[in-house]
Design an enzyme around this catalytic site. Structure first.
Site, PDB file in Angstrom:
ATOM      1  N   LYS A 174       0.815  -1.199  -0.007  1.00 43.68           N
ATOM      2  CA  LYS A 174       0.117  -0.127   0.007  1.00 43.68           C
ATOM      3  C   LYS A 174       0.855   1.363   0.002  1.00 43.68           C
ATOM      4  CE  LYS A 174      -1.981   2.475   3.346  1.00 43.68           C
ATOM      5  NZ  LYS A 174      -1.954   3.920   2.387  1.00 43.68           N
ATOM      6  N   GLU A 249      10.682   1.671   9.809  1.00 42.09           N
ATOM      7  CA  GLU A 249      11.363   3.002   9.645  1.00 42.09           C
ATOM      8  C   GLU A 249      10.547   4.072   9.835  1.00 42.09           C
ATOM      9  OE1 GLU A 249      14.576   2.532   8.860  1.00 42.09           O
ATOM     10  OE2 GLU A 249      14.526   0.440   8.426  1.00 42.09           O
ATOM     11  N   CYS A 283      13.126  11.980   5.872  1.00 44.42           N
ATOM     12  CA  CYS A 283      13.569  11.709   6.957  1.00 44.42           C
ATOM     13  C   CYS A 283      14.800  11.991   7.510  1.00 44.42           C
ATOM     14  CB  CYS A 283      12.966  10.312   7.169  1.00 44.42           C
ATOM     15  SG  CYS A 283      13.775   9.188   6.030  1.00 44.42           S
ATOM     16  N   GLU A 384       9.352  16.376  15.304  1.00 41.20           N
ATOM     17  CA  GLU A 384       9.621  16.018  13.800  1.00 41.20           C
ATOM     18  C   GLU A 384       8.647  17.136  13.262  1.00 41.20           C
ATOM     19  OE1 GLU A 384       8.479  12.647  11.479  1.00 41.20           O
ATOM     20  OE2 GLU A 384      10.305  12.726  10.772  1.00 41.20           O
TER      21      GLU A 384
END
Ligand code: NAD
Length: 482
Positions: A174, A249, A283, A384
């Site tokens: 997906k 991750e 990232c 973040e």
């Protein structure tokens, strides 16, 4: 209006309930396609196709699997222009970046694992003096799930799928519902490359519905996920009691440590990229910049000057350095952090505002933003943001720089700028990160392990690490008579 259907058992098919989501073009804020909003039943169909294909695919010779993966790589390369245009339109990133980085890397992912599988060998251990020989079988797991995010859509989608199928698994995958277009286009390439039906099935839809159905599926034995830390934690909670293999991750808040003894000009130009490439939505971007006090004022002046030259604009324009952020809600999230920074006493040295691009007034454009902070623990430096926002802070000593770099819940990557070998060796060992770049950034050799520590994830991708994840090791122990 284009309809992005699921790719199941080698065919494009409508979602069972004929339910669709809107897909936006971030450069102008318009809906330009509809995405299948898949339900549990669609995932079940994808699973059945994968399970049916597994016995034959897992017994297909390494040579044949390798050839198919390399054909997929070639076809991605041949369709560079179409795929890059699709990626840029779907994500808002500069077309030049999609052409130079995203699509070539998607091709490399298939080429790399098409080659790597031919070199993947198992070990044998002779128990000397005991008439015993052990060998390790590395067998494909079966049907596995791959779930990817929106920032590097085809790049990260293929980074999971390629090792999974190279190792002999069949996949239910997906892509992010925010950027589904290139994954949709990949279906056609898979068919053209002769990948047997059912080996790779692509279902579209939201995380809580479609993604959750993949993670919860009792027969999908492993999940490889890249995305946010909160989503990763939720996936782990679902998958752990089912004893699934998990590779996670997750997010990052990566430090850049800049020492006065570095190669200043190189550092400055690479830091510009590590701060704002892909609108800061990588990232691995270095969003916390720590500078040795003796060069702090100079760096500040030079960095602001360089950043002010970056052109925010139409992703299709060759002169554009910074395109649109991926969505309206993401733009608003990033802006909310700029507000928080000001409330926390941060000083905006550059940027902070939306940019209105001519003829694209409803696009999601934001200036690259530099914030000087005083407190390492302020929210804007700990959480973040995943946008074109960096913080600057001076440090006096190496120990202080290291302590600030590690004082965060994430541990994905760190970048070190110094020409002092002893310092390089000391800090590389002590930095809490899965990757340390020294005098470089985003320099990737696909054989190396990739992943994070702390809340940046669990497990490693890349090279044989990925092939190990997508196989189960079985010890076969045989004794014999003299
Ligand atoms: P996200 O977590 O919102 O979504 C990632 C994917 O997970 C999407 O496909 C989404 O539909 C799906 N998902 C959401 N909820 C789910 C659920 N309950 N079950 C199963 N699937 C679910 O992340 P995002 O906003 O798409 O991406 C940004 C994040 O990804 C950032 O935190 C960034 O740091 C991280 N990221 C990490 C890496 C890495 O390699 N460590 C690389 C790129 C991005």
């Amino acid at each position: 209006m284009q309809y992005l259907k699921n790719y199941i058992d080698g065919d494009y098919i409508d979602p069972i309930e004929n339910d669709w989501l809107d897909n936006y073009n971030p450069s102008n804020g318009e809906v330009y396609s509809k995405i299948a909003k898949s339900k549990k039943a669609d995932v079940e169909n994808a699973y059945r196709a994968a399970a049916k294909a597994f016995p034959e695919w897992s017994n297909t010779t390494i040579d044949e699997r390798s050839k198919i993966l390399i054909r997929i790589a070639d076809l991605i390369e041949q369709n560079l222009d179409t795929l890059a245009a699709a990626e840029s339109k779907d994500n808002g990133k500069p077309l030049s970046l999609a052409k130079a980085v995203d699509i070539p890397r998607a091709s490399s992912n298939f080429r790399f694992f098409g080659n790597a599988i031919t070199q993947f060998a198992s070990e044998a251990h002779e128990s000397v003096g005991m008439n015993t020989m052990n060998y390790t079988l590395r067998q494909p797991i079966g049907v596995v799930g791959c779930i990817s995010p929106w920032n590097l859509p085809l790049y990260l989608f293929t980074w999971k799928i390629a090792p999974a199928i190279a190792a002999g698994n069949c996949v239910v995958a997906k892509p992010s519902e925010v950027t589904p277009l290139t994954a949709f286009l990949l279906g056609e390439i898979l068919t053209q490359a002769g990948l047997p039906k059912g080996v790779l099935n692509i279902v579209h839809g939201t995380g809580p519905e479609t993604g959750q159905a993949i993670v919860e599926h009792p027969q999908i034995k492993a999940i490889s996920f890249t995305g946010g830390t909160a989503t990763g934690a939720h996936i782990a909670r679902t998958a752990a009691p089912m004893f699934k293999k998990l590779s996670l991750e997750l997010g990052g808040k990566n430090p850049n440590l800049i020492f006065a003894d570095c190669d200043y000009d190189k550092m400055l130009s690479v830091t510009l990229k590590s701060s704002f490439a892909n609108q800061g939505q990588i990232c691995l971007c270095g969003s916390r910049i720590y500078i040795e006090a003796s060069i702090f004022e100079k760096f500040k002046k030079d960095f602001v000057a360089k950043v002010s030259e970056l052109k925010v604009g139409n992703p299709k324009d060759a002169k554009t350095n910074i395109g649109a952020l991926v969505s309206k809600s993401h733009l608003e999230k990033v802006e909310s952090y700029i507000k928080i920074a000001q409330e926390e006493g941060g000083v905006i040295l550059f940027g902070g505002n939306r940019v209105e691009v001519k003829n694209l007034e409803n696009g999601y454009y934001l200036q690259p933003t530099i914030i000087e902070i005083k407190d390492n623990n302020c929210r804007v430096n700990q959480e973040e943001i995943f946008g074109p926002v960096v913080t600057l802070m001076p440090f006096e000593t190496e120990a202080e720089a290291l302590a600030m770099a590690n004082d965060v819940k994430y541990g994905l990557s760190a970048t070190l700028w110094t020409n002092n070998l002893n310092r390089t060796m000391r800090l590389s060992k002590k930095l809490e990160a899965g990757i340390v770049w020294v005098n470089t950034w985003l320099n990737r050799d696909l054989r190396t392990p990739f992943g994070g520590v702390k809340e940046s994830g669990v497990g490693r991708e890349g090279g044989f690490e990925a092939l190990k994840f997508f196989t189960e090791a079985k010890n076969v122990c045989i004794t014999y008579e003299n």
